[in-house]
Design a protein around this motif. Structure first.
Motif, PDB file in Angstrom:
ATOM      1  N   UNK A 152       0.809  -1.222   0.000  1.00 30.85           N
ATOM      2  CA  UNK A 152       0.000   0.000   0.000  1.00 30.85           C
ATOM      3  C   UNK A 152       0.837   1.265   0.000  1.00 30.85           C
ATOM      4  N   UNK A 153       2.123   1.154  -0.304  1.00 35.47           N
ATOM      5  CA  UNK A 153       2.972   2.339  -0.407  1.00 35.47           C
ATOM      6  C   UNK A 153       3.995   2.126  -1.511  1.00 35.47           C
ATOM      7  N   UNK A 154       4.398   3.233  -2.124  1.00 35.26           N
ATOM      8  CA  UNK A 154       5.363   3.170  -3.209  1.00 35.26           C
ATOM      9  C   UNK A 154       6.746   2.797  -2.675  1.00 35.26           C
ATOM     10  N   UNK A 155       7.589   2.279  -3.567  1.00 36.03           N
ATOM     11  CA  UNK A 155       8.949   1.903  -3.187  1.00 36.03           C
ATOM     12  C   UNK A 155       9.995   2.728  -3.943  1.00 36.03           C
ATOM     13  N   UNK A 156       9.642   3.941  -4.376  1.00 37.27           N
ATOM     14  CA  UNK A 156      10.665   4.784  -4.997  1.00 37.27           C
ATOM     15  C   UNK A 156      11.603   5.272  -3.896  1.00 37.27           C
ATOM     16  N   UNK A 157      12.896   5.274  -4.146  1.00 37.85           N
ATOM     17  CA  UNK A 157      13.856   5.524  -3.053  1.00 37.85           C
ATOM     18  C   UNK A 157      13.678   6.867  -2.358  1.00 37.85           C
ATOM     19  N   UNK A 158      13.336   7.920  -3.094  1.00 39.49           N
ATOM     20  CA  UNK A 158      13.237   9.240  -2.458  1.00 39.49           C
ATOM     21  C   UNK A 158      12.056   9.350  -1.507  1.00 39.49           C
ATOM     22  N   UNK A 159      11.175   8.343  -1.506  1.00 42.62           N
ATOM     23  CA  UNK A 159      10.085   8.340  -0.533  1.00 42.62           C
ATOM     24  C   UNK A 159      10.601   8.071   0.876  1.00 42.62           C
ATOM     25  N   UNK A 160      11.868   7.630   0.993  1.00 37.74           N
ATOM     26  CA  UNK A 160      12.432   7.297   2.298  1.00 37.74           C
ATOM     27  C   UNK A 160      13.377   8.399   2.781  1.00 37.74           C
ATOM     28  N   UNK A 161      14.454   8.625   2.065  1.00 35.88           N
ATOM     29  CA  UNK A 161      15.311   9.777   2.323  1.00 35.88           C
ATOM     30  C   UNK A 161      16.303   9.874   1.171  1.00 35.88           C
ATOM     31  N   UNK A 162      17.072  10.948   1.142  1.00 34.59           N
ATOM     32  CA  UNK A 162      17.999  11.159   0.032  1.00 34.59           C
ATOM     33  C   UNK A 162      19.130  10.136   0.040  1.00 34.59           C
ATOM     34  N   UNK A 163      19.498   9.659   1.235  1.00 32.13           N
ATOM     35  CA  UNK A 163      20.535   8.638   1.273  1.00 32.13           C
ATOM     36  C   UNK A 163      20.068   7.358   0.589  1.00 32.13           C
ATOM     37  N   UNK A 164      18.774   7.072   0.685  1.00 32.85           N
ATOM     38  CA  UNK A 164      18.232   5.894   0.001  1.00 32.85           C
ATOM     39  C   UNK A 164      18.435   6.003  -1.506  1.00 32.85           C
ATOM     40  N   UNK A 165      18.348   7.215  -2.035  1.00 32.87           N
ATOM     41  CA  UNK A 165      18.618   7.429  -3.459  1.00 32.87           C
ATOM     42  C   UNK A 165      20.072   7.084  -3.763  1.00 32.87           C
TER      43      UNK A 165
END
Length: 780
Positions: free
Chosen positions: A561-574
Motif C-alpha cells: 500500500x505504499x510506493x517503493x521509490x527511493x526518495x520516498x524514504x530519504x535522500x541517502x536511500x537514493x
C-alpha cells in the motif's frame, strides 16, 4: 504425516503393514522387481491371506535410480512429474545368490534376499542411505484414526484436507551428522532435520510453515538427493517421527521415489535438473532494476511517468516497469483489459515507455472474476474448472465470484493464451504470474486429473501456458516470468520471487532463507520484494534491503500500500540505490555467465554456501550469507546498527570495495554503513567487470576489465556476438595490467596480449585462453 506413537506403537486407528523380506528378486532387462510380503514367509501357508508390496527398481538416467512401491496395481495409473531428461535402457542388472543389484553410472541399488527387508544405495562402494526394517509401510486408517490430518489447502473451502483410507510411506536412513536441505522455498531453518514438511502449495506469506513453492526433492550433505515423484500432497518427516530416518508418505496405493547420486551438491542438482528440466535462459535486460506501481496504490500514466522520469533525473538506472493488479478495473481480475478510466491509450503509453528504453511487465493471475466479460465467455465454452455436479466452481475470496481456468483443457489453454497475445501485441514484454496456490479439491478437471494431484501441479500448467506465449512472441532466451508459485519443473520457467514478506529485518532474513532453500531445490533464479511487501519499511530497512536486492539474481522494488521509490524514504536511500544498481550493472558480464551456468548445468546464480563448500562443516548451517555466482560472497546486513557476522572459508578473500585481503577460514564481525555490505571475492577469481553502468544489456566484451584475484583460475565468459576486435583489460588488485585484443572473424576468435611474459595466450581446443603466471585465467 505421523503414523506411529513413539518407537514401539502405532497411533489409534492406524494399521501398518511393512515389507518384511525380499521373497523373490526378478531381473528384467534394465529393472529389478521384488515381491515383498508383509510377513516373513516360513512355509507355503504363509503366502495365503497375505498382502504384498511390489517393489520395482529402474533407472531413468545414469546416476539416478527409481524405486516404485505398490500395493494394489489395478487402479488408474496417475502421472508423476514431467521427467524431461529420462532415457530408455539405463541400468545394469545382476541377480545371484547374494541378491540383486541395479547399477546406473556410479550409483548401485542393492537388494538383500530374505528377511529383514534391506535395500541400500551405494556410490563407488560407499553406502549413501538405505531402506531397512519397517521402512516400507502400507498404512490403513480407521475412521477415527488419530493421525495428523494433513495440510490445510489454503483454499478455505470446507477445510479442504487431503484424506484417504490408505497411505504408502517410505523411509530412508539418516547417518550420523547427515543434514537435509531443500523441499522448496521454505522460510524456516535451512537445515530440515527435525521438521515435518507438507508439500502443499499455499498462499501463506513468508512467515509460517506454509510455502508457495513446494518441491518434494531434498538434498543430503552425504552426496545424494531424493525426489518423490508425486505431484500432489507429500508429507515429509525429516528425522522427526523416526529420528534416524527421513519418511515421506502419499495417499493411495503406490509411491515412487528417485535417489540421485552426486557426490557433490552441484552434481546432484545437475542430475536432478537434467531429469526434471534445466532453467530456461533469461534475457540480459531482466537482470536490471524492476520498479513497480506497488499493489493497492493509486496510479495512472502520469504517476508512472513521473516515477520513471524521477529515476532518470536522479541517475538511477531502470530496466523494467511493472504494472501491478489495478491496471485492470476493480472486480474484473483477470480480464486482461486496461482500465479505460485510468489508461485510455494503453498502446500509446506502452510505446512511450519503450521510447524511454524500458521493458514493461503486467500482473496477471489464473482466476476470472464473475463481473469480467471473460467469465461468461469461458463459462459458455466450458473453460472453467467445475464442481462434480457440473456447476462452475466459484467463491468470493480474492475476486467476487471468481472461477478457475481449466488448463487441462487444451482449448481453454489456447483461449487464455489468445488474451495474452493481445497484450504482447500492445507492447507488454513480460508477465508477473501471481497466485496459482489456492486450488480447490472438490472439483472435476477436463482431463480427469486427480484434484489432489492437481493442487500443486496447477501452477506448472498455468506458468507453462504463459511462458509458451512469451517464447512464441519474443523468442527463446528473451522470455521471462515473474512467478510466485511452483513445484517440480517450475525451475524451467524463471524468474520466481519470494512472495508476501513484511517490511522488517526479520522478514528480510526469512526471505533469504526461502531463496537459499529454493536454490537447493533446483531453481536457478530468484528475487524478492525489496523493502518488503506488507507495510512500509523505515529508511534503514529499505536501504539494507536495496543492497541485498541488487546483489540477488533479479531485483524488484515492490510493496503493498505504499510506493517503493527511493526518495520516498530519504535522500541517502537514493544514493544507496544508485550505488548498488550501478555495481550490479558493472557486474553483468559475471552475472550473465552465472545465469548461463544455471541454464546449462543447473547450478543456481545465488548459491548457498553448502553448494560451493560441501566439505566445510562450518558452512553446514549458514543461512545469512551466500555466493552470488561462483566467486562473490555476500552477507546482507540484517541489523539497524549495521553490525553483521559472517564466515569466510579457507583461502584468501578480498574485500571488493577496499581491496583488503583476509585469510580464511575465519568468522568476521563488521559494521557497515548503508553504502556498503560484506562483499568478498574468492581466491582464484577472474572477475569480469563491464564498461557500462547504465543498463544490463550491452556488449560485455567492449571495454571489459578482468580483475584477477590471488592464484587465478579458469572462468567461462559469455562473449558478445559483435564482429571485429575488442580490447579487454586485465588487472590485478595490486595494479598490474595487461590488454588482450580479441579479434572475431566469423566463428573464429583469436586473442593476443601486449605482454610477453607472465601474461600469456594459448590455444585450448580451438578456444583462446588468457593465462596469468602460467595458470588459466579466462576462457573466450
Amino acid at each position: 504425516m505421523k503414523f506411529s506413537d513413539g518407537f514401539w506403537q502405532l497411533r489409534p486407528g492406524v494399521t501398518a503393514l511393512y515389507a518384511q523380506e525380499a521373497h523373490d528378486i526378478v531381473a528384467g532387462e534394465h529393472s529389478l522387481t521384488v515381491t515383498a510380503p508383509t510377513a516373513v514367509i516360513r512355509h507355503r501357508g504363509d503366502t495365503l491371506n497375505r498382502p504384498t508390496l511390489t517393489v520395482t527398481l529402474t533407472s531413468p538416467l545414469p546416476g539416478v535410480i527409481g524405486v516404485r512401491v505398490e500395493h494394489f496395481q489395478g487402479g488408474r495409473q496417475e502421472a508423476g512429474f514431467d521427467l524431461d531428461g529420462a532415457l530408455e535402457g539405463q541400468g545394469v542388472v545382476v541377480v545371484d545368490a547374494g541378491g540383486g543389484t541395479l547399477t546406473s553410472g556410479s550409483l548401485t541399488a542393492r537388494i538383500t534376499p530374505g528377511a529383514p527387508w534391506n535395500l541400500t544405495f551405494e556410490s563407488n562402494g560407499r553406502v549413501l542411505t538405505g531402506s531397512g526394517d519397517k521402512s516400507l509401510g502400507y498404512i490403513r486408517l480407521a475412521g477415527d484414526a488419530q493421525v495428523d490430518p494433513g495440510p490445510v489447502s489454503n483454499s478455505r473451502e470446507g477445510g479442504d484436507r487431503p484424506t484417504s483410507d490408505t497411505y504408502l510411506h517410505a523411509q530412508l536412513g539418516l547417518g550420523v551428522g547427515e543434514l537435509i536441505y531443500g523441499l522448496g522455498e521454505r522460510f524456516g531453518p535451512l537445515v530440515k532435520n527435525g521438521q515435518s514438511v507438507d508439500i502443499w502449495n499455499a498462499d501463506g506469506g513468508t512467515s509460517s510453515e506454509q510455502a508457495y513453492k513446494n518441491v518434494p526433492f531434498y538434498l543430503s550433505n552425504r552426496g545424494y538427493g531424493v525426489l518423490v515423484n508425486h505431484p500432489g500432497h507429500v508429507a515429509f518427516e525429516v528425522g522427526s517421527e523416526a529420528v534416524e530416518r527421513v519418511q515421506f508418505s502419499v495417499a493411495g496405493e503406490s509411491i515412487e521415489y528417485f535417489v540421485i547420486d552426486g557426490p557433490t551438491p552441484k552434481e546432484v542438482l545437475s542430475r536432478y535438473t537434467e531429469l526434471t528440466g534445466r532453467p530456461a535462459a533469461v534475457p540480459a535486460w531482466s537482470y536490471g532494476l524492476w520498479l513497480t506501481t506497488s499493489f493497492t496504490t493509486n496510479y495512472d500514466e502520469a504517476t508512472v511517468t513521473g516515477f520513471i522520469d524521477a529515476m532518470a533525473e536522479r541517475d538511477l538506472p531502470l530496466s523494467v516497469f511493472h504494472f501491478d493488479c489495478f491496471w485492470m478495473r476493480e472486480f474484473n481480475w483477470s480480464d486482461f483489459e486496461w482500465d479505460a478510466r485510468t489508461f485510455p491509450d494503453p498502446e500509446g503509453m506502452l510505446a512511450r515507455l519503450h521510447e524511454k528504453d524500458l521493458h514493461v511487465c503486467v500482473w496477471i493471475n489464473p482466476y476470472i472474476a464473475q463481473r469480467a466479460p471473460l467469465f461468461a465467455e469461458a463459462k459458455a465454452a466450458g473453460y472453467l474448472v467445475k464442481r462434480p455436479n457440473g456447476d462452475v466452481w466459484q467463491w468470493d475470496l480474492w475476486q467476487a465470484g471468481m472461477a478457475l481456468v481449466d488448463f487441462t483443457n487444451p482449448d481453454a489453454k489456447a483461449w487464455y493464451q489468445s488474451k495474452l497475445r493481445v497484450l504482447l501485441d500492445q507492447g507488454v514484454d513480460a508477465f508477473k504470474t501471481d497466485f496459482g496456490e489456492r486450488i480447490p479439491l472438490e472439483v472435476d478437471y477436463f482431463d480427469g486429473s486427480s484434484p489432489e494431484r492437481m493442487h500443486n501441479w496447477y501452477t506448472q500448467l498455468y506458468n507453462e501456458a504463459v511462458h509458451e506465449v512469451l517464447v512464441e512472441a519474443r523468442g527463446e532466451g528473451d522470455a521471462v516470468l515473474f512467478a510466485r508459485s511452483a513445484t517440480v519443473g517450475g525451475q524451467k520457467l524463471p524468474v520466481h520471487w519470494g512472495g508476501d514478506c513484511t517490511s522488517t529485518y526479520e522478514s528480510m532474513a526469512e526471505s533469504l532463507r526461502g531463496g537459499l532453500s529454493l536454490a537447493l531445490s533446483g531453481f536457478g533464479f530468484w528475487s524478492h520484494d525489496i523493502g518488503g511487501f506488507e507495510g512500509t519499511p523505515d529508511a534503514g530497512v529499505f536501504k539494507r534491503w536495496v543492497a541485498f536486492g541488487m546483489l540477488s539474481s533479479h531485483s524488484r522494488l515492490h510493496g503493498s500500500n505504499s510506493y517503493r521509490v527511493p526518495w520516498a524514504f530519504d535522500e541517502e536511500a537514493v544514493d544507496v540505490t544508485r550505488t548498488f544498481s550501478k555495481l550490479k550493472l558493472r557486474l553483468m558480464p559475471y552475472l550473465y555467465a552465472a545465469g548461463r551456468e544455471a541454464t546449462e548445468r543447473g547450478t543456481p546464480v545465488m548459491r548457498p554456501m553448502q553448494i560451493e563448500f560441501p566439505d566445510d562443516p562450518s558452512c553446514a548451517y549458514l543461512d545469512r550469507q551466500y555466493l552470488l555466482g561462483p566467486d562473490l560472497l555476500v552477507a546482507p546486513v540484517f541489523t539497524a546498527d549495521g553490525s553483521v557476522e559472517f564466515y569466510l572459508p579457507a583461502g584468501t578473500w578480498t574485500n571488493y570495495f577496499t581491496g583488503e585481503q583476509v585469510q580464511g577460514p575465519v568468522w568476521r564481525r563488521e559494521t557497515h554503513g548503508f553504502d556498503s555490505v560484506p562483499l568478498y571475492v574468492r581466491d582464484g577469481a577472474v572477475l569480469p567487470v563491464g564498461n557500462r553502468e547504465d543498463r544490463p544489456d550491452y556488449d560485455y566484451l567492449d571495454g571489459l576489465t578482468l580483475v584477477v584475484y590471488p592464484r587465478s583460475a579458469a572462468l567461462n565468459l559469455v562473449s558478445s556476438d559483435a564482429v571485429g576486435h575488442r580490447d579487454i583489460h586485465l588487472t590485478t588488485p595490486t595494479g598490474e595490467t595487461a590488454t588482450f585484443t580479441v579479434v572475431r572473424e566469423g566463428d573464429a576468435v583469436n586473442v593476443t596480449s601486449d605482454r610477453d611474459s607472465g601474461w600469456n595466450v594459448r590455444s585450448v581446443g580451438g578456444a583462446s585462453v588468457a593465462a596469468v603466471d602460467g595458470s588459466a585465467g579466462i576462457l573466450f
